[in-house]
Enzyme design. Structure first.
Site, short mmCIF file in Angstrom:
data_model
loop_
_atom_site.label_atom_id
_atom_site.label_comp_id
_atom_site.label_asym_id
_atom_site.label_seq_id
_atom_site.Cartn_x
_atom_site.Cartn_y
_atom_site.Cartn_z
N ASP A 1 6.69 1.15 1.91
CA ASP A 1 6.38 0.17 0.86
C ASP A 1 7.22 0.45 -0.38
OD1 ASP A 1 3.77 1.01 2.38
OD2 ASP A 1 3.38 -1.04 1.69
N ASN B 1 -2.46 2.86 3.40
CA ASN B 1 -1.93 4.19 3.79
C ASN B 1 -2.80 5.31 3.21
OD1 ASN B 1 0.38 3.64 5.41
ND2 ASN B 1 1.36 2.81 3.57
N PHE C 1 -1.16 -0.58 12.33
CA PHE C 1 -2.01 -0.11 11.25
C PHE C 1 -2.43 -1.22 10.28
CE2 PHE C 1 -3.84 3.08 8.56
CZ PHE C 1 -3.61 2.66 7.26
N ASN C 2 -1.49 -1.99 9.74
CA ASN C 2 -1.83 -2.98 8.71
C ASN C 2 -2.87 -3.98 9.22
OD1 ASN C 2 -0.13 -1.88 6.81
ND2 ASN C 2 1.57 -3.26 7.28
N HIS D 1 9.62 0.28 8.00
CA HIS D 1 8.93 -0.95 8.40
C HIS D 1 8.97 -2.03 7.30
CE1 HIS D 1 6.93 1.40 11.63
NE2 HIS D 1 6.63 2.29 10.71
N ASP D 2 8.45 -1.71 6.14
CA ASP D 2 8.17 -2.73 5.12
C ASP D 2 9.43 -3.33 4.51
OD1 ASP D 2 5.33 -0.80 3.96
OD2 ASP D 2 5.51 -2.25 5.58
N THR E 1 2.79 -6.05 2.78
CA THR E 1 3.28 -4.94 3.60
C THR E 1 2.18 -3.90 3.82
OG1 THR E 1 4.10 -3.73 1.66
CG2 THR E 1 5.65 -5.24 2.78
N ASP F 1 0.86 -1.21 0.00
CA ASP F 1 0.00 0.00 0.00
C ASP F 1 0.89 1.25 0.00
OD1 ASP F 1 -0.81 0.60 3.52
OD2 ASP F 1 0.95 -0.38 2.64
O1 RIB Z 1 2.30 0.31 10.75
C1 RIB Z 1 3.21 0.46 9.71
C2 RIB Z 1 2.69 -0.17 8.46
O2 RIB Z 1 1.45 0.48 8.07
C3 RIB Z 1 3.61 0.01 7.25
O3 RIB Z 1 3.44 -1.06 6.37
C4 RIB Z 1 3.11 1.27 6.62
O4 RIB Z 1 3.43 1.35 5.23
C5 RIB Z 1 1.62 1.12 6.80
O5 RIB Z 1 1.14 0.29 5.76
CA CA Z 2 2.75 -0.59 4.05
#
Ligand code: RIB
Ligand code: CA
Length: 309
Positions: A15, A39, A164-165, A238-239, A123, A10
């Site tokens: 990402d 996102n 979040f994901n 993160h990703d 991701t 996303d």
């Molecule tokens: O919480 C972080 C994640 O949520 C990452 O993958 C960021 O790109 C969002 O998608």
């Molecule tokens: Ca992401």
């Protein structure tokens, strides 16, 4: 032996970096990039994936997935990634769009065509992946593994308890975590060990390439939210942790444990509950990232993104 992967993402700043890392690495055969809402809305995450492809100049197919969760209302993170979802650098107009086929159908087609060989790398939210499993259950035993960024073994970020994901679609996450597919999870407890501080951003700029500058500008924008919200000097990428694991697993310390998803509404909605001390007696359903060699991670990122000329 290259590993066949499908990146389900996303974009999103991190990402985008994960996508660039994957496409720069000859150990991986990127069968395609599938896109999901997250996102920002799907129309923008899809455009952003096409923008990243334009920037790196790699010939990879991009597929549009779903634009909302299975059950709950869609949430999005413009506060973190900006209105476009990739604020910061100039975004070139993509010369090519997505393929006509739906992402869920592409995932099913590729996994059945290459039994035991395809790794999914989600991701973003897990809605595309869960729908593929429900539409064609035969992909579950046919998948090699799923290596995802999502969840957390400690605090959340989009709620005090949830990352979040996973919070985007806890029901989809539950389908995936209960599927029995070999699962590797990189939660916030790990990814927060990778802040892109100014000295690390400078390494990408020092590449003196379009991709290096694009990456530096992405990270400079992404850093702002993390300075204001967390008081950190950089944003975690993160990703890219999920892709880095495929390339250099020795950078990571992992633990096998049982992780369950809270799908009941309330304070812990969307939480990934990791049984770190095995108090439930339930068998592990995933390998979870515990520690990362952050300096080694950035060495890998700089070296691989430095391959783009
Ligand atoms: O919480 C972080 C994640 O949520 C990452 O993958 C960021 O790109 C969002 O998608
Ligand atoms: Ca992401």
């Amino acid at each position: 032996m290259t590993e066949k992967i499908i990146l389900d993402c996303d974009p999103g700043h991190d990402d985008a970096i994960a996508m660039m890392l994957a496409l720069a690495s000859s150990e991986l055969e990127v069968l395609g990039v599938t896109v999901v809402y997250g996102n920002v809305s799907l129309d923008r995450t899809l455009r952003n994936a096409c923008v990243v492809r334009e920037v790196v100049g790699r010939d990879v197919e991009i597929y549009a997935g779903v634009d909302r969760p299975l059950v709950r209302e869609r949430v999005s993170a413009e506060a973190v990634h900006g209105a476009s979802g990739l604020e910061g650098p100039h975004l070139p107009t993509p010369s090519r769009g997505p393929e006509a086929k739906h992402a869920v159908h592409f995932i099913i087609e590729q996994v059945l065509a290459h039994p035991g060989e395809v790794t999914l790398v989600p991701t973003g939210s897990l809605t595309n992946v869960a729908l593929a499993m429900r539409l064609e259950p035969r992909i579950v035993p046919a998948l090699r593994r799923i290596v995802l960024m999502g969840g957390s073994l400690d605090t959340g970020n989009w709620s005090p308890a949830a990352e979040f994901n996973i919070l985007c679609d806890p029901h989809a996450a539950r389908v995936v975590f209960e599927s029995g597919v070999p699962l590797v999870m990189f939660g916030l407890n790990l990814t927060h060990q990778t802040p892109a501080v100014p000295s690390r951003i400078a390494r990408f700029r020092a590449l003196n390439t379009q991709v290096g500058e694009f990456t530096a500008q992405l990270l400079e924008f992404f850093r702002q939210h993390h300075v204001e919200r967390y008081g950190w000097d950089g944003a975690p990428i993160h990703d890219a942790c999920a892709i880095a694991y495929l390339l250099k697993p020795e950078l990571f310390t992992m633990q096998a444990l049982n992780v369950e998803i809270e799908t009941n509404e309330g304070l812990n909605y969307g939480r990934t509950v990791g049984d770190v001390w095995r108090v439930t007696g339930k068998a592990p359903n995933c390998e979870a990232g515990i520690r990362i060699d952050a300096d080694g991670f950035y060495d890998l990122l700089v070296e691989r993104l430095g391959r783009y000329r």
